[in-house]
Design an enzyme around this catalytic site. Structure first.
Site, PDB file in Angstrom:
ATOM      1  NE  ARG A  40      -4.458   7.535  11.315  1.00 38.39           N
ATOM      2  CZ  ARG A  40      -4.562   8.236  12.177  1.00 38.39           C
ATOM      3  NH1 ARG A  40      -3.512   8.429  13.294  1.00 38.39           N
ATOM      4  NH2 ARG A  40      -5.848   8.667  12.686  1.00 38.39           N
ATOM      5  CB  THR A  98      -0.116  -1.423   3.229  1.00 44.39           C
ATOM      6  OG1 THR A  98      -0.035  -0.283   3.892  1.00 44.39           O
ATOM      7  CG2 THR A  98      -1.700  -1.395   2.908  1.00 44.39           C
ATOM      8  CE  LYS A  99       3.415   2.573   7.248  1.00 45.19           C
ATOM      9  NZ  LYS A  99       3.801   4.190   6.993  1.00 45.19           N
ATOM     10  CG  HIS A 109      -3.215 -12.828  -7.645  1.00 48.81           C
ATOM     11  ND1 HIS A 109      -3.462 -13.902  -8.330  1.00 48.81           N
ATOM     12  CD2 HIS A 109      -3.757 -13.006  -6.551  1.00 48.81           C
ATOM     13  CE1 HIS A 109      -4.181 -14.733  -7.652  1.00 48.81           C
ATOM     14  NE2 HIS A 109      -4.402 -14.314  -6.343  1.00 48.81           N
ATOM     15  N   GLY A 122     -11.523  -8.407  13.724  1.00 48.82           N
ATOM     16  CA  GLY A 122     -12.329  -8.820  12.555  1.00 48.82           C
ATOM     17  C   GLY A 122     -12.307  -7.907  11.409  1.00 48.82           C
TER      18      GLY A 122
END
Length: 199
Positions: A184, A169-170, A117, A146
């Protein structure tokens, strides 16, 4: 074709989807969506799966895939492409643009999204700023635990495991085990030693 006729496009979209809902209208769910989804032989989409599918984007499932009850597939902002033998279990949410490879397993409650968004205009509600699509790719033979969240625009490499409850996130290199928030690398496969090792 419709991009050159914005009024017609807006009217057709209104007929297909309620103005403030991502879900297609009942008539579209009954008569249109079954024609839009391309399924490989042996693929099962359970009756209670929610299919927020529009005809202008693709929704393609390969050979012997399964989409369980209460999963959500939404291709409103981009194509959803699912490879052979992949499993989308209960309460999984896929928001396109998303590509899943072959033999992908996604655990219950996980989310894989290909959009974010917009929020930069501080004098305008975030809900009115629209979204930016950015394809997320999950390569072959990946297991996503899950309640994990796979953010937009990243790639999860071949034969990776994402631990339950992780927030990725990466991008993740192939043959890795990742976990945590943010996720990580916990282990990687060493082809010379032929074992999983800590980084």
């Amino acid at each position: 074709m419709l991009d050159s006729k914005p009024k017609l496009k807006k009217f057709l979209l209104y007929l297909l989807i309620h103005p403030y809902s991502a879900r297609p209208r009942l008539w579209a769910r009954i008569f249109v969506i079954p024609l839009v989804i391309k399924r490989g032989r042996g693929t099962i989409i359970r009756r209670k799966a929610r299919l927020d599918i529009i005809p202008s984007k693709k929704c393609v499932l390969g050979y012997r895939c399964i989409v369980e009850d209460y999963a959500i597939l939404n291709n409103g902002m981009g194509d959803i492409l699912i490879g052979d033998y992949s499993q989308v279990t209960s309460r999984v949410k896929l928001v396109g643009p998303v590509t899943l490879g072959k033999h992908v397993i996604i655990g219950s409650g996980a989310q894989v999204t290909g959009l974010t968004h917009n929020y930069t205009e501080v004098d305008k509600p975030i809900a009115l700023q629209g979204v930016t699509p950015n394809r997320t790719v999950v390569e072959d033979d990946v297991w996503i635990g899950g309640n994990s969240c796979i953010n937009q625009g990243i790639t999860i490499g071949t034969h990776c495991i994402v631990a339950a409850g992780s927030v990725v996130t990466k991008s993740v290199p192939p043959y890795s085990v990742v976990g945590g928030n943010p996720a990580r690398i916990l282990r990687r496969y060493d082809f010379e030693r032929k074992e999983w090792v800590k980084p």
